[in-house]
Design a protein around this motif. Sequence first.
Motif, PDB file in Angstrom:
ATOM      1  N   GLN A 151      48.322  11.099  15.842  1.00 26.00           N
ATOM      2  CA  GLN A 151      47.743   9.775  16.058  1.00 26.00           C
ATOM      3  C   GLN A 151      48.034   9.198  17.444  1.00 26.00           C
ATOM      4  OE1 GLN A 151      49.272   7.974  12.508  1.00 26.00           O
ATOM      5  NE2 GLN A 151      47.662   8.890  11.237  1.00 26.00           N
ATOM      6  N   ILE A 152      49.089   9.691  18.096  1.00 24.91           N
ATOM      7  CA  ILE A 152      49.382   9.175  19.439  1.00 24.91           C
ATOM      8  C   ILE A 152      48.863  10.114  20.526  1.00 24.91           C
ATOM      9  CG2 ILE A 152      51.396   7.799  18.751  1.00 24.91           C
ATOM     10  CD1 ILE A 152      53.202  10.086  19.684  1.00 24.91           C
ATOM     11  N   ARG A 153      48.358  11.250  20.127  1.00 22.24           N
ATOM     12  CA  ARG A 153      48.003  12.299  21.087  1.00 22.24           C
ATOM     13  C   ARG A 153      46.980  11.836  22.136  1.00 22.24           C
ATOM     14  NH1 ARG A 153      48.656  17.914  21.006  1.00 22.24           N
ATOM     15  NH2 ARG A 153      47.454  18.651  22.755  1.00 22.24           N
ATOM     16  N   ALA A 154      45.941  11.160  21.701  1.00 22.39           N
ATOM     17  CA  ALA A 154      44.887  10.751  22.642  1.00 22.39           C
ATOM     18  C   ALA A 154      45.445   9.795  23.690  1.00 22.39           C
ATOM     19  CB  ALA A 154      43.723  10.115  21.876  1.00 22.39           C
ATOM     20  N   VAL A 206      65.026  15.090  15.928  1.00 21.86           N
ATOM     21  CA  VAL A 206      64.025  14.572  14.994  1.00 21.86           C
ATOM     22  C   VAL A 206      62.756  14.156  15.745  1.00 21.86           C
ATOM     23  CG1 VAL A 206      64.809  12.155  14.956  1.00 21.86           C
ATOM     24  CG2 VAL A 206      63.789  13.152  12.902  1.00 21.86           C
ATOM     25  N   GLY A 207      62.883  13.951  17.051  1.00 22.70           N
ATOM     26  CA  GLY A 207      61.726  13.538  17.858  1.00 22.70           C
ATOM     27  C   GLY A 207      61.060  14.690  18.577  1.00 22.70           C
ATOM     28  N   GLN A 208      61.372  15.905  18.171  1.00 25.72           N
ATOM     29  CA  GLN A 208      60.913  17.053  18.972  1.00 25.72           C
ATOM     30  C   GLN A 208      59.396  17.177  19.068  1.00 25.72           C
ATOM     31  OE1 GLN A 208      61.636  21.101  16.961  1.00 25.72           O
ATOM     32  NE2 GLN A 208      63.305  19.851  16.191  1.00 25.72           N
ATOM     33  N   ALA A 209      58.667  16.731  18.059  1.00 21.18           N
ATOM     34  CA  ALA A 209      57.204  16.831  18.150  1.00 21.18           C
ATOM     35  C   ALA A 209      56.673  15.888  19.231  1.00 21.18           C
ATOM     36  CB  ALA A 209      56.564  16.531  16.793  1.00 21.18           C
ATOM     37  N   VAL A 210      57.304  14.728  19.370  1.00 22.04           N
ATOM     38  CA  VAL A 210      56.893  13.782  20.416  1.00 22.04           C
ATOM     39  C   VAL A 210      57.296  14.328  21.797  1.00 22.04           C
ATOM     40  CG1 VAL A 210      57.094  11.428  21.290  1.00 22.04           C
ATOM     41  CG2 VAL A 210      57.129  11.835  18.823  1.00 22.04           C
ATOM     42  N   ALA A 211      58.506  14.870  21.879  1.00 18.41           N
ATOM     43  CA  ALA A 211      58.977  15.431  23.155  1.00 18.41           C
ATOM     44  C   ALA A 211      58.039  16.544  23.622  1.00 18.41           C
ATOM     45  CB  ALA A 211      60.404  15.962  22.997  1.00 18.41           C
ATOM     46  N   ARG A 212      57.680  17.419  22.692  1.00 16.78           N
ATOM     47  CA  ARG A 212      56.792  18.544  23.065  1.00 16.78           C
ATOM     48  C   ARG A 212      55.395  18.047  23.418  1.00 16.78           C
ATOM     49  NH1 ARG A 212      59.643  21.746  18.670  1.00 16.78           N
ATOM     50  NH2 ARG A 212      60.994  23.131  19.873  1.00 16.78           N
ATOM     51  N   LEU A 213      54.944  17.009  22.736  1.00 13.85           N
ATOM     52  CA  LEU A 213      53.642  16.433  23.091  1.00 13.85           C
ATOM     53  C   LEU A 213      53.672  15.943  24.538  1.00 13.85           C
ATOM     54  CD1 LEU A 213      50.795  15.326  22.316  1.00 13.85           C
ATOM     55  CD2 LEU A 213      51.963  13.194  21.664  1.00 13.85           C
ATOM     56  N   GLU A 214      54.735  15.223  24.914  1.00 12.33           N
ATOM     57  CA  GLU A 214      54.833  14.724  26.290  1.00 12.33           C
ATOM     58  C   GLU A 214      54.810  15.877  27.284  1.00 12.33           C
ATOM     59  OE1 GLU A 214      57.872  11.779  27.054  1.00 12.33           O
ATOM     60  OE2 GLU A 214      57.604  10.858  25.088  1.00 12.33           O
ATOM     61  N   GLY A 215      55.592  16.910  27.010  1.00 10.14           N
ATOM     62  CA  GLY A 215      55.622  18.071  27.904  1.00 10.14           C
ATOM     63  C   GLY A 215      54.255  18.727  27.991  1.00 10.14           C
ATOM     64  N   GLU A 216      53.630  18.903  26.855  1.00 12.43           N
ATOM     65  CA  GLU A 216      52.340  19.590  26.826  1.00 12.43           C
ATOM     66  C   GLU A 216      51.261  18.838  27.600  1.00 12.43           C
ATOM     67  OE1 GLU A 216      50.611  20.142  22.904  1.00 12.43           O
ATOM     68  OE2 GLU A 216      48.661  20.576  23.822  1.00 12.43           O
ATOM     69  N   VAL A 217      51.137  17.536  27.348  1.00  8.70           N
ATOM     70  CA  VAL A 217      50.007  16.835  27.969  1.00  8.70           C
ATOM     71  C   VAL A 217      50.231  16.618  29.463  1.00  8.70           C
ATOM     72  CG1 VAL A 217      49.239  15.829  25.781  1.00  8.70           C
ATOM     73  CG2 VAL A 217      50.752  14.492  27.279  1.00  8.70           C
ATOM     74  N   VAL A 218      51.479  16.431  29.865  1.00  7.62           N
ATOM     75  CA  VAL A 218      51.743  16.285  31.303  1.00  7.62           C
ATOM     76  C   VAL A 218      51.476  17.611  32.021  1.00  7.62           C
ATOM     77  CG1 VAL A 218      53.548  15.924  33.038  1.00  7.62           C
ATOM     78  CG2 VAL A 218      53.344  14.342  31.111  1.00  7.62           C
ATOM     79  N   LEU A 219      51.960  18.712  31.470  1.00  5.41           N
ATOM     80  CA  LEU A 219      51.741  20.008  32.130  1.00  5.41           C
ATOM     81  C   LEU A 219      50.278  20.424  32.078  1.00  5.41           C
ATOM     82  CD1 LEU A 219      54.873  22.176  31.246  1.00  5.41           C
ATOM     83  CD2 LEU A 219      54.471  20.670  33.204  1.00  5.41           C
ATOM     84  N   THR A 220      49.577  20.074  31.019  1.00 11.26           N
ATOM     85  CA  THR A 220      48.150  20.395  30.939  1.00 11.26           C
ATOM     86  C   THR A 220      47.384  19.645  32.028  1.00 11.26           C
ATOM     87  OG1 THR A 220      48.327  20.765  28.562  1.00 11.26           O
ATOM     88  CG2 THR A 220      46.115  20.404  29.428  1.00 11.26           C
ATOM     89  N   ALA A 221      47.690  18.360  32.181  1.00  9.41           N
ATOM     90  CA  ALA A 221      47.005  17.560  33.206  1.00  9.41           C
ATOM     91  C   ALA A 221      47.292  18.127  34.597  1.00  9.41           C
ATOM     92  CB  ALA A 221      47.451  16.101  33.105  1.00  9.41           C
TER      93      ALA A 221
END
Length: 403
Positions: free
Chosen positions: A113-116, A353-368
Amino acid sequence: MNETPTIPELDIDPYAADNLTDPYPMHERMREAGPVVRLTPYPSLVACGRHAEVHAVFSDHATFISGAGVGLANFNTETPFRPKSLILEADPPLHTQTRTVLSRVLSPKAVMQIRAAFTEVAEQMVERLVDQSANGGTVCGIHDLAQIYPLKVFPDAVGVGPDARENLLVYGDMIFNSMGPRNALLARAAERMVPVTAWIMEHCKRENLRPGGFGDQIYQAADSGEITHEQAPLLVRSFLSAGVDTTVNGLGNVLFALAHNPGEYAKLHADATLARPAFEEALRWESPAQTFFRTAVRDCEIAGLPVPENTKVLCMLASANRDPRKWPDPDRYDIGRRPTGHVALGAGIHGCVGQAVARLEGEVVLTALAKRVKRIEPAGAHTRRLNNTLRALETLPLRLTPA
Ligand code: OVM
């Protein structure tokens, strides 16, 4: 024959500035000396530098507890600098109850839900940085990216207002320094933290949290009786404690890894779907949280060596993540590696416990970055921010070449 195996002793201070600046020679000495070592400057603790023992200690939460603190201080004899975290510094059954709530709020579904929103902020930020760099300028990987991004997206998701968010960096610096000895780093952090504590606790109140955000969802769990209303602000505090300085350094360290390994960045640029493994490998190679402690609740053994009740056990996560017993060519940053089993996010019931959020941040920044930037190069010397627990950069001058 009644030989009691003895634990080797090393005259190493993991918190000396040299070791904080470059911990890797120290890690090697500790791993080579044995599965468990003693350190002369801290006679009451034992330390584990190899992957197998770090993993074993983290996996046995009944013997190696967190409730006596996960830093050097033993809360059985020393007063914590703040009320104990209800999750980090708790054991079952309390931990089970609080963890259930936090893992639901931070679940993969919540992350969808926060991905976009997280993606859009990353793309806008990278666009700005490319413009800045193209006009002959250099950018600071830390001040212009690694700090900016988490300070925007994570407090937005928690539901914290926009003002004075830099306080979260000061607070994180203090918390992670507080897990080490009472040295000059801690003293400086403690001074800076005085005005910040009140700000943090104020922002843990329901009336200051956006309805529907992660913070408000903690209060909803209190409404439904899953936790108490007294526990709710302290659980929101865990978001504000663990959710910013960790990912700031995760992002800073992956930028460092990519800038210093141009061949690996070229692979990422050629295939942006490598963003997640590139971030994961950076967690292994340059782990943001270098160390955590546990406390033995009874006389026990680690790797067959005797560990007395109430001993603090220093788990060298970053050393485990470069243990040649576990990883081929461990000092190499290799985005083609799939570093499953790294302990940068811990392991067992206390695993991040926040690892999914941490990985999301890493993924979207590196993708951009991968899509918009052809090359990332160092544009001058970096500087470090020494911290008793975190592997942190203060500055990271970079030149970004647009694609
Ligand atoms: C907490 C907390 C604080 C720092 C780190 C952390 C890595 C948790 O307050 O719960 O997890």
